[in-house]
Motif scaffolding. Structure first.
Motif, short mmCIF file in Angstrom:
data_model
loop_
_atom_site.label_atom_id
_atom_site.label_comp_id
_atom_site.label_asym_id
_atom_site.label_seq_id
_atom_site.Cartn_x
_atom_site.Cartn_y
_atom_site.Cartn_z
N ASN A 194 0.83 -1.21 0.00
CA ASN A 194 0.00 0.00 0.00
C ASN A 194 0.86 1.25 0.00
OD1 ASN A 194 -2.44 -1.32 -0.07
ND2 ASN A 194 -2.67 -1.36 2.15
N ALA A 195 1.94 1.24 0.76
CA ALA A 195 2.84 2.39 0.82
C ALA A 195 3.50 2.63 -0.53
CB ALA A 195 3.90 2.20 1.90
N LYS A 196 3.90 1.55 -1.20
CA LYS A 196 4.52 1.67 -2.52
C LYS A 196 3.52 2.25 -3.52
CE LYS A 196 7.83 -2.03 -1.88
NZ LYS A 196 8.21 -3.39 -2.23
N ASN A 197 2.29 1.76 -3.49
CA ASN A 197 1.28 2.27 -4.40
C ASN A 197 0.98 3.73 -4.14
OD1 ASN A 197 1.11 -0.15 -5.72
ND2 ASN A 197 -0.67 -0.86 -4.59
N THR A 198 0.97 4.13 -2.89
CA THR A 198 0.74 5.52 -2.55
C THR A 198 1.87 6.39 -3.10
OG1 THR A 198 -0.45 4.87 -0.56
CG2 THR A 198 0.39 7.12 -0.62
N THR A 199 3.09 5.93 -2.99
CA THR A 199 4.23 6.66 -3.51
C THR A 199 4.15 6.77 -5.03
OG1 THR A 199 5.59 5.91 -1.67
CG2 THR A 199 6.75 6.76 -3.60
N LEU A 200 3.87 5.67 -5.71
CA LEU A 200 3.75 5.70 -7.16
C LEU A 200 2.61 6.61 -7.61
CD1 LEU A 200 4.40 1.95 -8.04
CD2 LEU A 200 5.90 3.90 -8.47
N SER A 206 7.46 19.10 -5.55
CA SER A 206 7.72 17.69 -5.77
C SER A 206 8.21 17.03 -4.50
CB SER A 206 8.78 17.51 -6.86
OG SER A 206 9.02 16.13 -7.09
N ILE A 207 7.74 15.80 -4.29
CA ILE A 207 8.24 15.00 -3.17
C ILE A 207 9.54 14.31 -3.54
CG2 ILE A 207 5.95 14.60 -2.19
CD1 ILE A 207 6.07 11.74 -3.48
N ALA A 265 1.50 9.21 -6.05
CA ALA A 265 1.94 10.59 -5.86
C ALA A 265 2.87 11.05 -6.97
CB ALA A 265 2.62 10.74 -4.50
N ILE A 266 3.79 10.18 -7.37
CA ILE A 266 4.72 10.52 -8.46
C ILE A 266 3.96 10.70 -9.77
CG2 ILE A 266 6.60 9.61 -9.91
CD1 ILE A 266 7.73 8.33 -7.30
N LEU A 267 3.03 9.79 -10.06
CA LEU A 267 2.23 9.93 -11.28
C LEU A 267 1.40 11.21 -11.28
CD1 LEU A 267 1.06 6.24 -11.83
CD2 LEU A 267 2.61 7.58 -13.28
N ALA A 268 0.89 11.58 -10.12
CA ALA A 268 0.11 12.83 -10.02
C ALA A 268 0.99 14.04 -10.30
CB ALA A 268 -0.53 12.94 -8.63
N GLU A 269 2.22 14.01 -9.80
CA GLU A 269 3.15 15.12 -10.08
C GLU A 269 3.43 15.23 -11.57
OE1 GLU A 269 5.78 15.22 -5.95
OE2 GLU A 269 6.79 14.76 -7.84
#
Length: 191
Positions: free
Chosen positions: A6-12, A148-149, A14-18
């Motif tokens: 879940n944490a990995k998907n949240t990170t991905l 950006s994160i 967020a990156i895709l949203a950026e």
């Protein structure tokens, strides 16, 4: 799904949203104009440093697959640039010394210079004949850049890669290069 997944998907996500946010600010016309300029070029040269340089190399490779005569500045087999050629110069900050210097030198040779940068006021954009602005975060985190994160210029490099792929798609459509034709140019010395 476990908590780590879940944490990995949240990170991905967020990156895709950026990336999506940055790309939404690039006019389709800018991609069309850039592709059209490349279609008319007898030869296309690319330059960039660091990760941006890797994006430039990937772009040159894909252009070759599409039938373009493309070169990477600094490679041992890169010939002299000449009037009528196009130089695609990429620098997130728009001030990378070697990239700007090369763009200036190319302009003096009568070469059309296409900048890919975040900075419309940077030295590279001012030197170039045209600048395609990718409004992404860079390592300098200038005022007005997209937040950006991600570290350093990751957002710019990721966005540039997708911009280059979009330009290649337009180039392929205009030149009527099919998947089959492009595949025939792909390396056949690997498994």
């Amino acid at each position: 799904m476990n908590t780590d997944q879940n944490a990995k998907n949240t990170t991905l996500t967020a990156i895709l949203a950026e990336i999506s946010q940055v790309l939404s600010h690039i006019p389709e016309d800018d991609l069309e104009i850039t592709a059209k300029r490349l279609e008319q070029a007898p030869r296309i040269f690319v330059i960039g440093e660091g990760r941006s340089g890797l994006m430039a190399r990937a772009f040159a490779m894909r252009l070759m697959h599409l039938g373009a005569v493309s070169y990477v500045i600094g490679e041992t087999i890169t010939p002299a640039i000449a009037e009528g050629d196009v130089l695609v110069a990429i620098s997130g900050s728009g001030r990378t010394h070697h990239v700007v210097w090369t763009a200036e030198k190319a302009k003096a040779q009568g070469v059309y210079v296409q900048a890919i940068t975040t900075n419309p006021d940077g030295e590279l954009a001012k030197t170039a004949d045209a600048a395609l602005i990718i409004p992404a975060a860079t390592k300098f985190r200038r005022e007005g850049e997209a937040p950006s994160i991600q570290p350093l210029g990751s957002l710019f490099d990721q966005s540039a890669h997708l911009v280059f792929d979009a330009i290649c798609l337009k180039y392929a459509e205009a030149k009527q290069v099919s998947q089959k034709t492009a595949f025939q140019k792909h390396s056949n010395l690997e498994s």
